[in-house]
Design a protein around this motif. Structure first.
Motif, PDB file in Angstrom:
ATOM      1  N   SER B 191       0.812  -1.215   0.000  1.00  0.00           N
ATOM      2  CA  SER B 191       0.000   0.000   0.000  1.00  0.00           C
ATOM      3  C   SER B 191       0.847   1.266   0.000  1.00  0.00           C
ATOM      4  O   SER B 191       0.348   2.355  -0.237  1.00  0.00           O
ATOM      5  CB  SER B 191      -0.896   0.018   1.234  1.00  0.00           C
ATOM      6  OG  SER B 191      -0.108   0.124   2.395  1.00  0.00           O
ATOM      7  N   GLY B 192       2.135   1.125   0.287  1.00  0.00           N
ATOM      8  CA  GLY B 192       2.944   2.326   0.471  1.00  0.00           C
ATOM      9  C   GLY B 192       3.085   2.665   1.938  1.00  0.00           C
ATOM     10  O   GLY B 192       3.638   3.692   2.299  1.00  0.00           O
ATOM     11  N   ILE B 197       5.769   3.105  -2.828  1.00  0.00           N
ATOM     12  CA  ILE B 197       5.625   2.075  -3.867  1.00  0.00           C
ATOM     13  C   ILE B 197       6.838   2.041  -4.803  1.00  0.00           C
ATOM     14  O   ILE B 197       7.265   0.978  -5.232  1.00  0.00           O
ATOM     15  CB  ILE B 197       4.348   2.347  -4.698  1.00  0.00           C
ATOM     16  CG1 ILE B 197       3.101   2.255  -3.802  1.00  0.00           C
ATOM     17  CG2 ILE B 197       4.236   1.384  -5.863  1.00  0.00           C
ATOM     18  CD1 ILE B 197       2.603   0.870  -3.543  1.00  0.00           C
ATOM     19  N   GLN B 205       5.538  -3.775  -7.856  1.00  0.00           N
ATOM     20  CA  GLN B 205       4.812  -2.569  -8.258  1.00  0.00           C
ATOM     21  C   GLN B 205       3.672  -2.913  -9.203  1.00  0.00           C
ATOM     22  O   GLN B 205       2.577  -2.367  -9.117  1.00  0.00           O
ATOM     23  CB  GLN B 205       5.758  -1.577  -8.934  1.00  0.00           C
ATOM     24  CG  GLN B 205       6.737  -0.960  -7.977  1.00  0.00           C
ATOM     25  CD  GLN B 205       7.514   0.190  -8.606  1.00  0.00           C
ATOM     26  OE1 GLN B 205       7.007   0.907  -9.451  1.00  0.00           O
ATOM     27  NE2 GLN B 205       8.753   0.355  -8.192  1.00  0.00           N
ATOM     28  N   ALA B 208       0.939  -4.421  -7.260  1.00  0.00           N
ATOM     29  CA  ALA B 208       0.225  -3.395  -6.493  1.00  0.00           C
ATOM     30  C   ALA B 208      -0.773  -2.648  -7.373  1.00  0.00           C
ATOM     31  O   ALA B 208      -1.820  -2.198  -6.893  1.00  0.00           O
ATOM     32  CB  ALA B 208       1.213  -2.425  -5.855  1.00  0.00           C
ATOM     33  N   ASP B 209      -0.458  -2.528  -8.673  1.00  0.00           N
ATOM     34  CA  ASP B 209      -1.367  -1.815  -9.574  1.00  0.00           C
ATOM     35  C   ASP B 209      -2.713  -2.521  -9.725  1.00  0.00           C
ATOM     36  O   ASP B 209      -3.718  -1.899 -10.053  1.00  0.00           O
ATOM     37  CB  ASP B 209      -0.722  -1.659 -10.959  1.00  0.00           C
ATOM     38  CG  ASP B 209       0.286  -0.518 -10.949  1.00  0.00           C
ATOM     39  OD1 ASP B 209       0.184   0.343 -10.063  1.00  0.00           O
ATOM     40  OD2 ASP B 209       1.160  -0.500 -11.833  1.00  0.00           O
ATOM     41  N   GLN B 214      -2.896   0.652  -2.592  1.00  0.00           N
ATOM     42  CA  GLN B 214      -2.166   1.913  -2.713  1.00  0.00           C
ATOM     43  C   GLN B 214      -3.102   3.111  -2.840  1.00  0.00           C
ATOM     44  O   GLN B 214      -2.728   4.227  -2.486  1.00  0.00           O
ATOM     45  CB  GLN B 214      -1.199   1.868  -3.883  1.00  0.00           C
ATOM     46  CG  GLN B 214      -1.861   1.627  -5.214  1.00  0.00           C
ATOM     47  CD  GLN B 214      -0.861   1.781  -6.358  1.00  0.00           C
ATOM     48  OE1 GLN B 214      -0.129   2.747  -6.405  1.00  0.00           O
ATOM     49  NE2 GLN B 214      -0.823   0.800  -7.246  1.00  0.00           N
ATOM     50  N   TRP B 215      -4.322   2.896  -3.338  1.00  0.00           N
ATOM     51  CA  TRP B 215      -5.228   4.035  -3.506  1.00  0.00           C
ATOM     52  C   TRP B 215      -5.747   4.531  -2.165  1.00  0.00           C
ATOM     53  O   TRP B 215      -6.249   5.636  -2.057  1.00  0.00           O
ATOM     54  CB  TRP B 215      -6.388   3.673  -4.436  1.00  0.00           C
ATOM     55  CG  TRP B 215      -5.840   3.142  -5.709  1.00  0.00           C
ATOM     56  CD1 TRP B 215      -5.943   1.873  -6.186  1.00  0.00           C
ATOM     57  CD2 TRP B 215      -5.016   3.855  -6.652  1.00  0.00           C
ATOM     58  NE1 TRP B 215      -5.233   1.744  -7.356  1.00  0.00           N
ATOM     59  CE2 TRP B 215      -4.669   2.941  -7.674  1.00  0.00           C
ATOM     60  CE3 TRP B 215      -4.533   5.157  -6.732  1.00  0.00           C
ATOM     61  CZ2 TRP B 215      -3.859   3.305  -8.754  1.00  0.00           C
ATOM     62  CZ3 TRP B 215      -3.737   5.508  -7.809  1.00  0.00           C
ATOM     63  CH2 TRP B 215      -3.410   4.596  -8.800  1.00  0.00           C
ATOM     64  N   GLY B 218      -0.704   5.066  -0.243  1.00  0.00           N
ATOM     65  CA  GLY B 218       0.419   5.744  -0.891  1.00  0.00           C
ATOM     66  C   GLY B 218      -0.012   6.888  -1.789  1.00  0.00           C
ATOM     67  O   GLY B 218       0.621   7.946  -1.819  1.00  0.00           O
ATOM     68  N   TYR B 219      -1.105   6.663  -2.510  1.00  0.00           N
ATOM     69  CA  TYR B 219      -1.532   7.656  -3.499  1.00  0.00           C
ATOM     70  C   TYR B 219      -1.783   9.048  -2.913  1.00  0.00           C
ATOM     71  O   TYR B 219      -1.210  10.031  -3.404  1.00  0.00           O
ATOM     72  CB  TYR B 219      -2.741   7.105  -4.267  1.00  0.00           C
ATOM     73  CG  TYR B 219      -3.539   8.135  -5.001  1.00  0.00           C
ATOM     74  CD1 TYR B 219      -3.006   8.781  -6.122  1.00  0.00           C
ATOM     75  CD2 TYR B 219      -4.817   8.485  -4.583  1.00  0.00           C
ATOM     76  CE1 TYR B 219      -3.740   9.745  -6.795  1.00  0.00           C
ATOM     77  CE2 TYR B 219      -5.544   9.439  -5.246  1.00  0.00           C
ATOM     78  CZ  TYR B 219      -5.007  10.071  -6.350  1.00  0.00           C
ATOM     79  OH  TYR B 219      -5.727  11.031  -7.001  1.00  0.00           O
TER      80      TYR B 219
END
Lengths: 261, 267
Positions: B191-192, B197, B205, B208-209, B214-215, B218-219
């Motif tokens: 997730s970061g 990431i 990576q 993770a996409d 990550q949304w 990390g985002y």
């Protein structure tokens, strides 16, 4: 001696109790494995970008991780369950049952409760240590092993005293259960050698919350970094903390008014 | 619609009042929480300095910015825990919730949104102290600040939906601890939260996409610290919306079938 007799007695009762719930063994193994994998992934990530961290190689950091898991297991098997029980006893006034027993009250509240499945982490930590020491190929001698064990014991004693002092604060402020979250957060810092932290944080991790002595110093013993000075310092500090904890416990006990008073 | 809005406002107010009661406890909790990012920050700053200043596109100052913003996003990430469902079922709370005219999801969304208000206020002094100590490189544009504000609430919704759906598994079995642990481990790594990431190996990576983690973490951080182009920021909003919808779909399905089982068990 009273301490060991009581320790052994309560341990046996706990083991018999827990053996009724054997599925928990597998749950714990699974959780410990996940934690181990997370730790290894973190280490791999760090060393995919560098070759050393604050003067420690990858294998040496594996030693630190092994001690961290091992000590975490000791804390969660013996220290934390007893201190949690003490906190709730003070809140609910049920501490009377322990105080009216003829044994020394501090010993009694320190050995009443065990979570035996958490010993899996002790085993897991030892396994990690074995692998790491094997990879180091230093040839660990008797003296090093001995100083490692001593450092580990002193570390555990310091963590115990530290936690008893905080828990004893319950006699004054009653609500201290968040101490647990605080400690768990800070204990994570021990996953890395304290030398990498900025100076003010190192001081805190050494004297306020003795994570440095609990994890870094035993790891130093196995990686040939430990000096006699550090070991003696650890011994002195743990003696000091033990006496301090004893004194605060006595003082706090006088304030305790029980359930019915 | 008006009634629902009213419900949200009332529940939020209740949550705010409740949370403000325990301020000392709140700070104990906060100090325990910031230990985690401070540890990551120190480790990666040390590495960045030993590698000539930059690792994975981050300088020491940018790492500081990343992990300080991290502490706010972590607070936004706190939603009703999937472990809580066992308690709700055991103690009969769920039965009470079912009697109300609106879906219980609304209460949780509103209640934890109310908590966020308190969390943000309590977070401000901590952010100030961390900023003084670690000197982050943070110089966001107006667009990034605005984007960040939307993105943290998007992150809150993404995580709320997914963990609610995850928690509903409890309606089938109570041995859910292992599933949750697995979920949280994947989330930590991808997730970061553990590392940005861009520090992960390429295959991770890519993995993770395809995942929502990550949304929700990390985002939003990357939006504020200036790691993203305006196009990437917009793309992120789209992904958040997509995962909120997927989460809602999952909840709808799990709820429909799960609740039938529940009445069968609880009766």
């Amino acid at each position: 001696m009273d301490l060991f007799r009581l320790f052994w007695l309560y341990l046996r009762v706990s083991v018999m109790n827990e053996l009724q719930y054997r599925v928990n063994f597998f749950v714990q193994v699974f959780q410990s494995l996940l934690a181990l994998i997370t730790g290894l992934v973190g280490l791999a990530l760090v060393f995919s970008h560098t070759n050393e961290l604050g003067g420690w190689s990858r294998t040496e950091l594996l030693v630190v991780m092994g001690v961290h898991i091992l000590m975490g297991g000791v804390i969660r098997t013996v220290i934390q369950p007893n201190m949690e029980r003490l906190m709730s006893d003070v809140q609910e006034g049920t501490l009377d049952y322990a105080l009216t027993k003829p044994a020394d009250s501090q010993i009694l509240v320190s050995v009443r409760q065990f979570r035996i499945w958490q010993t899996i982490d002790i085993v897991m930590g030892l396994l990690v240590l074995l692998v790491a020491v094997y990879q180091l190929q230093l040839g660990i001698g008797v003296l090093q092993t001995l100083s490692f064990v001593v450092a580990l014991l002193l570390g555990a004693l310091m963590i115990y005293s530290f936690w008893l002092i905080l828990t004893t604060a319950a006699f004054w402020v009653v609500r201290v259960e968040h101490v647990l979250e605080l400690f768990q957060g800070v204990y994570q810092a021990g996953r890395w050698p304290v030398g990498i932290y900025p100076a003010w944080l190192q001081t805190g991790l050494t004297f306020l919350v003795p994570v440095a002595f609990a994890v870094t110093v035993p790891a130093e013993a196995l990686t040939g970094r430990l000096t006699l000075q550090t070991l003696l310092g650890a011994a002195a500090l743990s003696a000091l903390l033990l006496v301090l904890a004893r004194w605060i416990w006595r003082t706090g006990l006088r304030r305790y008014s029980g359930a019915s008073a | 619609m008006r009634a629902l809005l009213d419900l949200y406002l009332k529940t939020m107010k209740l949550a705010i009042v409740e949370r403000f009661q325990y301020r000392v406890a709140e700070y104990f909790y906060m100090i325990g929480m910031i230990a985690e990012p401070v540890i990551y920050l120190v480790v990666w700053t040390t590495i960045a300095e030993s590698q000539g200043g930059v690792v994975g596109g981050y300088t020491a100052g940018e790492f500081a910015a990343y992990y300080i913003v991290w502490t706010l996003v972590r607070n936004m990430n706190i939603v009703f825990t999937p472990y809580g469902w066992e308690f709700r079922i055991q103690h009969g709370q769920l039965s009470g919730m079912l009697l109300r005219p609106v879906h219980p999801l609304h209460y949780d969304l509103a209640f934890f949104a109310g908590w966020k208000v308190v969390a943000i206020i309590n977070w401000l002094p901590i952010a100030a102290i961390l900023t003084l100590i670690f000197r982050p490189t943070l110089d966001p544009t107006l667009l990034e600040v605005g984007g960040f504000f939307v993105a943290i609430w998007g992150a809150y919704l993404v995580r709320s939906m997914l963990l609610w759906a995850l928690g509903l598994i409890t309606l089938w079995t109570t041995r859910v601890g292992a599933i949750f642990e697995l979920y949280f481990t994947l989330e930590l790594l991808l997730s970061g939260r553990l590392v940005p990431i861009s520090l992960l190996p390429a295959w991770a990576q890519q993995l993770a996409d395809f995942l929502p983690f990550q949304w929700a973490f990390g985002y939003p951080i990357e939006v504020l610290i200036g790691q993203l182009t305006p196009q990437q920021i917009l793309y992120g909003f789209g992904m958040q919306a997509l995962w909120i919808l997927i989460g809602l779909g999952l909840i709808a399905i799990l709820w429909r079938f799960g609740i039938r089982r529940y009445s069968a068990v609880g009766a």
